[in-house]
Write a protein that holds these residues in place. Structure first.
Motif, PDB file in Angstrom:
ATOM      1  N   LEU A  72      22.464 120.428  30.053  1.00 26.32           N
ATOM      2  CA  LEU A  72      21.007 120.417  29.988  1.00 26.32           C
ATOM      3  C   LEU A  72      20.381 120.946  31.267  1.00 26.32           C
ATOM      4  O   LEU A  72      19.272 121.490  31.251  1.00 26.32           O
ATOM      5  CB  LEU A  72      20.509 118.991  29.714  1.00 26.32           C
ATOM      6  N   PHE A  73      21.084 120.794  32.399  1.00 28.73           N
ATOM      7  CA  PHE A  73      20.529 121.184  33.693  1.00 28.73           C
ATOM      8  C   PHE A  73      21.165 122.454  34.264  1.00 28.73           C
ATOM      9  O   PHE A  73      20.487 123.229  34.946  1.00 28.73           O
ATOM     10  CB  PHE A  73      20.710 120.033  34.698  1.00 28.73           C
ATOM     11  N   THR A  74      22.445 122.674  33.994  1.00 29.83           N
ATOM     12  CA  THR A  74      23.146 123.807  34.619  1.00 29.83           C
ATOM     13  C   THR A  74      23.689 124.820  33.612  1.00 29.83           C
ATOM     14  O   THR A  74      24.253 125.832  34.015  1.00 29.83           O
ATOM     15  CB  THR A  74      24.329 123.294  35.473  1.00 29.83           C
ATOM     16  N   GLY A  75      23.563 124.561  32.323  1.00 30.51           N
ATOM     17  CA  GLY A  75      24.165 125.436  31.330  1.00 30.51           C
ATOM     18  C   GLY A  75      25.613 125.047  31.067  1.00 30.51           C
ATOM     19  O   GLY A  75      26.153 124.128  31.689  1.00 30.51           O
ATOM     20  N   ARG A  76      26.237 125.759  30.145  1.00 23.62           N
ATOM     21  CA  ARG A  76      27.608 125.413  29.757  1.00 23.62           C
ATOM     22  C   ARG A  76      28.350 126.671  29.323  1.00 23.62           C
ATOM     23  O   ARG A  76      27.762 127.566  28.700  1.00 23.62           O
ATOM     24  CB  ARG A  76      27.565 124.390  28.619  1.00 23.62           C
ATOM     25  N   THR A  77      29.641 126.723  29.651  1.00 20.55           N
ATOM     26  CA  THR A  77      30.468 127.881  29.322  1.00 20.55           C
ATOM     27  C   THR A  77      31.618 127.452  28.428  1.00 20.55           C
ATOM     28  O   THR A  77      32.291 126.451  28.688  1.00 20.55           O
ATOM     29  CB  THR A  77      31.022 128.541  30.594  1.00 20.55           C
ATOM     30  N   GLN A  88      22.780 129.129  28.263  1.00 18.76           N
ATOM     31  CA  GLN A  88      21.853 128.931  29.373  1.00 18.76           C
ATOM     32  C   GLN A  88      21.198 127.545  29.315  1.00 18.76           C
ATOM     33  O   GLN A  88      21.003 126.969  28.247  1.00 18.76           O
ATOM     34  CB  GLN A  88      20.744 130.002  29.328  1.00 18.76           C
ATOM     35  N   ALA A  89      20.861 127.013  30.494  1.00 23.31           N
ATOM     36  CA  ALA A  89      20.143 125.741  30.578  1.00 23.31           C
ATOM     37  C   ALA A  89      18.679 125.937  30.134  1.00 23.31           C
ATOM     38  O   ALA A  89      18.091 126.995  30.385  1.00 23.31           O
ATOM     39  CB  ALA A  89      20.195 125.213  31.999  1.00 23.31           C
ATOM     40  N   PRO A  90      18.097 124.982  29.441  1.00 26.04           N
ATOM     41  CA  PRO A  90      18.709 123.728  28.967  1.00 26.04           C
ATOM     42  C   PRO A  90      19.577 123.980  27.740  1.00 26.04           C
ATOM     43  O   PRO A  90      19.096 124.497  26.729  1.00 26.04           O
ATOM     44  CB  PRO A  90      17.496 122.868  28.605  1.00 26.04           C
ATOM     45  N   CYS A  91      20.833 123.653  27.852  1.00 26.55           N
ATOM     46  CA  CYS A  91      21.794 123.927  26.787  1.00 26.55           C
ATOM     47  C   CYS A  91      22.033 122.668  25.961  1.00 26.55           C
ATOM     48  O   CYS A  91      22.529 121.670  26.478  1.00 26.55           O
ATOM     49  CB  CYS A  91      23.109 124.416  27.386  1.00 26.55           C
ATOM     50  N   PHE A  92      21.665 122.726  24.691  1.00 30.47           N
ATOM     51  CA  PHE A  92      21.946 121.640  23.760  1.00 30.47           C
ATOM     52  C   PHE A  92      23.289 121.831  23.065  1.00 30.47           C
ATOM     53  O   PHE A  92      23.595 121.125  22.113  1.00 30.47           O
ATOM     54  CB  PHE A  92      20.836 121.534  22.709  1.00 30.47           C
ATOM     55  N   GLY A  93      24.058 122.787  23.548  1.00 30.18           N
ATOM     56  CA  GLY A  93      25.336 123.080  22.928  1.00 30.18           C
ATOM     57  C   GLY A  93      25.333 124.449  22.285  1.00 30.18           C
ATOM     58  O   GLY A  93      24.294 125.125  22.203  1.00 30.18           O
ATOM     59  N   TYR A  94      26.499 124.868  21.817  1.00 30.91           N
ATOM     60  CA  TYR A  94      26.650 126.167  21.169  1.00 30.91           C
ATOM     61  C   TYR A  94      27.188 125.967  19.764  1.00 30.91           C
ATOM     62  O   TYR A  94      28.195 125.291  19.549  1.00 30.91           O
ATOM     63  CB  TYR A  94      27.599 127.057  21.968  1.00 30.91           C
ATOM     64  N   SER A  95      26.493 126.556  18.791  1.00 31.87           N
ATOM     65  CA  SER A  95      26.907 126.456  17.393  1.00 31.87           C
ATOM     66  C   SER A  95      27.812 127.635  17.057  1.00 31.87           C
ATOM     67  O   SER A  95      27.341 128.772  16.924  1.00 31.87           O
ATOM     68  CB  SER A  95      25.680 126.449  16.474  1.00 31.87           C
ATOM     69  N   PHE A  96      29.099 127.370  16.925  1.00 34.46           N
ATOM     70  CA  PHE A  96      30.045 128.435  16.624  1.00 34.46           C
ATOM     71  C   PHE A  96      29.901 128.971  15.198  1.00 34.46           C
ATOM     72  O   PHE A  96      30.018 130.179  14.984  1.00 34.46           O
ATOM     73  CB  PHE A  96      31.470 127.949  16.884  1.00 34.46           C
ATOM     74  N   PRO A  97      29.636 128.128  14.190  1.00 39.27           N
ATOM     75  CA  PRO A  97      29.418 128.691  12.857  1.00 39.27           C
ATOM     76  C   PRO A  97      28.232 129.639  12.797  1.00 39.27           C
ATOM     77  O   PRO A  97      28.244 130.620  12.047  1.00 39.27           O
ATOM     78  CB  PRO A  97      29.185 127.449  11.989  1.00 39.27           C
ATOM     79  N   ASN A  98      27.172 129.373  13.592  1.00 39.35           N
ATOM     80  CA  ASN A  98      25.988 130.236  13.596  1.00 39.35           C
ATOM     81  C   ASN A  98      26.026 131.284  14.701  1.00 39.35           C
ATOM     82  O   ASN A  98      25.124 132.124  14.778  1.00 39.35           O
ATOM     83  CB  ASN A  98      24.727 129.375  13.765  1.00 39.35           C
ATOM     84  N   SER A 100      25.364 131.066  17.864  1.00 40.28           N
ATOM     85  CA  SER A 100      24.128 131.014  18.642  1.00 40.28           C
ATOM     86  C   SER A 100      24.035 129.668  19.344  1.00 40.28           C
ATOM     87  O   SER A 100      24.590 128.664  18.865  1.00 40.28           O
ATOM     88  CB  SER A 100      22.915 131.234  17.733  1.00 40.28           C
ATOM     89  N   ASP A 101      23.339 129.642  20.474  1.00 40.66           N
ATOM     90  CA  ASP A 101      23.129 128.353  21.133  1.00 40.66           C
ATOM     91  C   ASP A 101      22.096 127.547  20.357  1.00 40.66           C
ATOM     92  O   ASP A 101      21.202 128.111  19.701  1.00 40.66           O
ATOM     93  CB  ASP A 101      22.688 128.560  22.584  1.00 40.66           C
ATOM     94  N   VAL A 102      22.200 126.238  20.451  1.00 39.22           N
ATOM     95  CA  VAL A 102      21.360 125.345  19.647  1.00 39.22           C
ATOM     96  C   VAL A 102      19.896 125.444  20.063  1.00 39.22           C
ATOM     97  O   VAL A 102      19.002 125.294  19.224  1.00 39.22           O
ATOM     98  CB  VAL A 102      21.868 123.897  19.758  1.00 39.22           C
ATOM     99  N   THR A 103      19.630 125.689  21.336  1.00 40.96           N
ATOM    100  CA  THR A 103      18.248 125.818  21.797  1.00 40.96           C
ATOM    101  C   THR A 103      17.542 126.954  21.065  1.00 40.96           C
ATOM    102  O   THR A 103      16.385 126.818  20.646  1.00 40.96           O
ATOM    103  CB  THR A 103      18.215 126.076  23.313  1.00 40.96           C
ATOM    104  N   THR A 104      18.229 128.084  20.893  1.00 43.72           N
ATOM    105  CA  THR A 104      17.645 129.210  20.157  1.00 43.72           C
ATOM    106  C   THR A 104      17.425 128.862  18.696  1.00 43.72           C
ATOM    107  O   THR A 104      16.388 129.204  18.108  1.00 43.72           O
ATOM    108  CB  THR A 104      18.562 130.447  20.272  1.00 43.72           C
ATOM    109  N   GLU A 290      28.557 121.191   8.132  1.00 44.61           N
ATOM    110  CA  GLU A 290      29.541 122.061   8.777  1.00 44.61           C
ATOM    111  C   GLU A 290      30.278 121.361   9.919  1.00 44.61           C
ATOM    112  O   GLU A 290      31.045 122.008  10.634  1.00 44.61           O
ATOM    113  CB  GLU A 290      28.848 123.315   9.311  1.00 44.61           C
ATOM    114  N   SER A 291      30.022 120.062  10.086  1.00 45.35           N
ATOM    115  CA  SER A 291      30.628 119.293  11.187  1.00 45.35           C
ATOM    116  C   SER A 291      30.351 119.955  12.535  1.00 45.35           C
ATOM    117  O   SER A 291      31.218 120.043  13.394  1.00 45.35           O
ATOM    118  CB  SER A 291      32.146 119.153  10.977  1.00 45.35           C
ATOM    119  N   ASP A 292      29.129 120.422  12.700  1.00 49.28           N
ATOM    120  CA  ASP A 292      28.720 121.113  13.922  1.00 49.28           C
ATOM    121  C   ASP A 292      28.081 120.094  14.867  1.00 49.28           C
ATOM    122  O   ASP A 292      26.901 119.753  14.741  1.00 49.28           O
ATOM    123  CB  ASP A 292      27.730 122.229  13.584  1.00 49.28           C
ATOM    124  N   LEU A 293      28.881 119.586  15.808  1.00 50.35           N
ATOM    125  CA  LEU A 293      28.415 118.549  16.725  1.00 50.35           C
ATOM    126  C   LEU A 293      27.212 119.002  17.543  1.00 50.35           C
ATOM    127  O   LEU A 293      26.276 118.234  17.765  1.00 50.35           O
ATOM    128  CB  LEU A 293      29.552 118.143  17.665  1.00 50.35           C
TER     129      LEU A 293
END
Length: 328
Positions: A72-77, A88-98, A100-104, A290-293
């Motif tokens: 949420l503060f530094t992003g995630r890889t 990119q921050a704020p990162c709510f995670g990355y949706s692999f099925p879609n 795209s990052d969840v924020t988008t 889709e079990s997308d956490l």
């Protein structure tokens, strides 16, 4: 007041962090492995392990939680080398099925949910307070009996049934309203409103029932209060008495309205599904299927944030509406 706001904000942050952890823990305890869905069939154990490591779902819930908060503060890889994906921050995670990052994804779906929520909230507020006030002022009359029946029916009928009835009657039988689709406000305000009339009718019908009951009960209590009875005895006009009584009704109505609006902004799953609207509720449902956490946690946390902010705004408005709360 400043100390009160700071205390409420600290409580809100703690609640959001707790909700994120509980959501992640429940997901890991009850969900199927997301890597299996991404790996496809057949999926050898070693391939599945690599996919799980790439998606970072092979770690414990505590590790996932720490990484989520850091993101949420530094992003995630995710991943390494050419297959690396950065959120990119704020990162709510990355949706692999879609892909795209969840924020988008939340940003893309928010205009649909925002249009649905605000229109339904305003309509239910007008109908609910209007019928509730008329019911209290004309207690025992035709309007009162109609309002009570309307409220009881609205509280007892499920949302999906009302939605299907609206589609069947106004969409298929009368061909008067569109029963699916969404047109952005920027493209055509008229088509935007025209496509949302059906969902607005459904949600406002369900929500207005609660406002009718609360407004009627509170207004009757206010009208029987000693100070208003004394005003009437001194010869005050009915309009003036009713105006004073309405001020006491606004406190619970504002509290309800803040919760309802923020809950709708978090996504109305049933209404969006019935009318094929791709908002936050539909996004959350797809994440569960889709079990997308990342989607589940992101949308849940975003909805919780809206509800907490709505609660805070309502708490700050109440002293302005009722001097008795301000004095207390």
């Amino acid at each position: 007041m400043i100390v009160y706001i700071a205390r409420r904000m600290a409580t809100a942050v703690f609640m959001l962090l707790a909700i994120a952890f509980v959501t992640i823990a429940l997901f890991f305890g009850a969900s199927k492995d997301p890597a299996r869905a991404m790996c496809g069939k057949p999926c050898p154990p070693e391939t599945r392990a690599k996919v799980s490591a790439y998606m970072q779902t092979d770690q414990s819930p505590v590790w996932q939680y720490v990484q989520f908060v850091k993101g949420l503060f530094t992003g995630r890889t995710y991943g390494e080398g050419a297959q690396q994906v950065h959120c990119q921050a704020p990162c709510f995670g990355y949706s692999f099925p879609n892909r795209s990052d969840v924020t988008t994804l939340i940003t893309e779906r928010l205009p649909v949910t925002l249009s649905l929520a605000l229109g339904a909230a305003v309509l239910c507020l007008v109908v609910g307070i209007g019928l509730g006030a008329l019911s209290a002022i004309r207690k025992g009359g035709i309007v009162d009996r109609f309002s009570i029946g309307f409220a009881m029916f609205g509280l007892s009928v499920p949302t999906f049934l009302v939605g299907l009835l609206v589609i069947q009657v106004f969409g298929f039988m009368l061909n008067a309203l569109p029963y699916s689709g969404f047109v952005p406000f920027s493209e055509s305000p008229a088509d935007w409103a025209w496509h949302l009339i059906g969902p607005w009718m459904v949600l406002s019908f369900i929500l207005a029932a609660g406002y009718i009951r609360v407004t009627r009960t509170q207004l009757l209590n206010e009208l029987s209060a000693d100070h208003l009875v004394a005003m009437t005895a001194r010869g005050a006009s009915t309009r003036r008495v009713n105006r004073h009584a309405v001020r006491g009704v606004m406190v619970p109505v504002v509290a309800m309205f803040a919760l309802d609006v923020t809950a709708l902004l978090g996504g109305s799953v049933i209404a969006e599904k019935v009318f094929s609207l791709h908002g936050l509720g539909d996004l959350l449902l797809s994440g569960v299927n889709e079990s997308d956490l990342s989607i589940v946690v992101g949308v849940t946390l975003f909805s919780a944030f809206l509800i907490i902010v709505g609660n805070l705004i309502a708490d700050l408005l109440m002293p302005l509406l009722d001097p008795r709360i301000r004095r207390a």
